[in-house]
Design an enzyme around this catalytic site. Sequence first.
Site, PDB file in Angstrom:
ATOM      1  N   HIS A  44       0.892  -1.076  -0.440  1.00 20.84           N
ATOM      2  CA  HIS A  44       0.082   0.048  -0.189  1.00 20.84           C
ATOM      3  C   HIS A  44       0.443   1.568   0.042  1.00 20.84           C
ATOM      4  CE1 HIS A  44      -3.448  -2.815   1.406  1.00 20.84           C
ATOM      5  NE2 HIS A  44      -2.551  -3.191   2.564  1.00 20.84           N
TER       6      HIS A  44
ATOM      7  N   HIS B  54       5.304   6.409   6.604  1.00 21.89           N
ATOM      8  CA  HIS B  54       5.698   6.344   5.710  1.00 21.89           C
ATOM      9  C   HIS B  54       4.589   6.988   4.549  1.00 21.89           C
ATOM     10  CE1 HIS B  54       0.941   5.796   7.142  1.00 21.89           C
ATOM     11  NE2 HIS B  54       1.270   6.483   6.356  1.00 21.89           N
TER      12      HIS B  54
ATOM     13  N   HIS C 186       2.255   8.914   1.420  1.00 20.17           N
ATOM     14  CA  HIS C 186       1.412   8.702   0.245  1.00 20.17           C
ATOM     15  C   HIS C 186       1.592  10.201  -0.889  1.00 20.17           C
ATOM     16  CE1 HIS C 186      -1.701   6.478   3.129  1.00 20.17           C
ATOM     17  NE2 HIS C 186      -0.871   7.805   4.582  1.00 20.17           N
TER      18      HIS C 186
ATOM     19  N   GLU D 159      -2.910  13.663   1.498  1.00 15.69           N
ATOM     20  CA  GLU D 159      -4.300  13.579   1.575  1.00 15.69           C
ATOM     21  C   GLU D 159      -4.923  14.351   2.573  1.00 15.69           C
ATOM     22  OE1 GLU D 159      -3.030   9.422   4.647  1.00 15.69           O
ATOM     23  OE2 GLU D 159      -4.572   8.386   2.151  1.00 15.69           O
TER      24      GLU D 159
ATOM     25  N   HIS E 219       3.727  10.473   7.170  1.00 18.15           N
ATOM     26  CA  HIS E 219       3.212   9.865   7.703  1.00 18.15           C
ATOM     27  C   HIS E 219       3.916   9.401   8.891  1.00 18.15           C
ATOM     28  CE1 HIS E 219      -1.362  10.235   6.648  1.00 18.15           C
ATOM     29  NE2 HIS E 219      -0.538  11.848   6.260  1.00 18.15           N
TER      30      HIS E 219
ATOM     31  N   THR F  82      -5.576   6.501   7.838  1.00 17.92           N
ATOM     32  CA  THR F  82      -6.342   7.389   6.936  1.00 17.92           C
ATOM     33  C   THR F  82      -6.436   5.898   5.568  1.00 17.92           C
ATOM     34  OG1 THR F  82      -4.494   7.364   6.019  1.00 17.92           O
ATOM     35  CG2 THR F  82      -5.685   9.080   6.886  1.00 17.92           C
TER      36      THR F  82
END
Length: 258
Positions: A62, A92, A94, A104, A117, A196
């Site tokens: 992911h 990590h 996004h 996000e 994050h 999230t």
Amino acid sequence: MSWGYKANNGPQKWVENFPIADGVRQSPIDIVPGQASYDAGLKPLNLKYDPSTCLDILNNGHSVQVTFADDTDSSRLTDGPISGLYRLKQFHFHWGASDDKGSEHTVAGTKYPAELHLVHWNTKYASFSEAASKPDGLAVVGVFLKIGGENPNLQKLLKAFDTIKSKGKQTSFANFDPSTLLPGCLDYWTYDGSLTTPPLYESVTWIVCKEPITASSAQMAKFRTLLFSADGAAPDCMVNNYRPPQPLKGRTVRASFK
Ligand SMILES: C[C@@H](NC(=O)c1ccc(Cl)c(S(N)(=O)=O)c1)c1ccccc1O
Ligand SMILES: [Zn+2]
């Protein structure tokens, strides 16, 4: 089929297996600076990270995640909007398929190309997994990435990407200091939210830094060489692994700065 970020298993579908997706304190949100309320009672963030607690870097299918030893208090967050001590578990990112999206949280509708994050858990609980489902269980520091000069601290991470290209790949990653990924100014917005990603637990005190860090466009392109897919499967580029903003549902966003 497991959850992901595609039309058939993405954020619009998560509610089918995770009904809390329609809950009262979901994340991310659009942060509107003019509507945030300055709170003089908010303390500065106190982040102390010990690079020797850095363990490994993995492609979890992911995102790309760097995990830390959390059996001592040596990498932790205190003060800011939280009470007590929260241990760093992992960080990590996004990101998007192009530089015009990927974060996000958004700021007055503005999307950044990526968001970091740093996930911490409340040591009043025995472990990350116990804390993850408690209303005061987690505290996540979010840092936006914007396009600018090459970020030498990010470069150390990106160098490991070739060895963890596909889902499930993991490699040792030692002596990385996550504070090198923090902006110079630690002014922040804070609000009560959730993971999230599934399971979307409403257990996160969000702490979103106002100041972004930079990454070059080439460095952003490196994130996009990672794969959602496992070795041997049809290659599926890891991009757009972000959940869009969720309804505020009456929540207040506080600012640590005027
Ligand atoms: C994608 C990854 N999610 C987390 O690990 C995650 C954990 C805590 C937080 Cl607070 C966040 S977040 N994005 O809100 O900062 C993300 C994941 C989820 C479920 C199963 C496997 C797996 O790898
Ligand atoms: Zn995240």
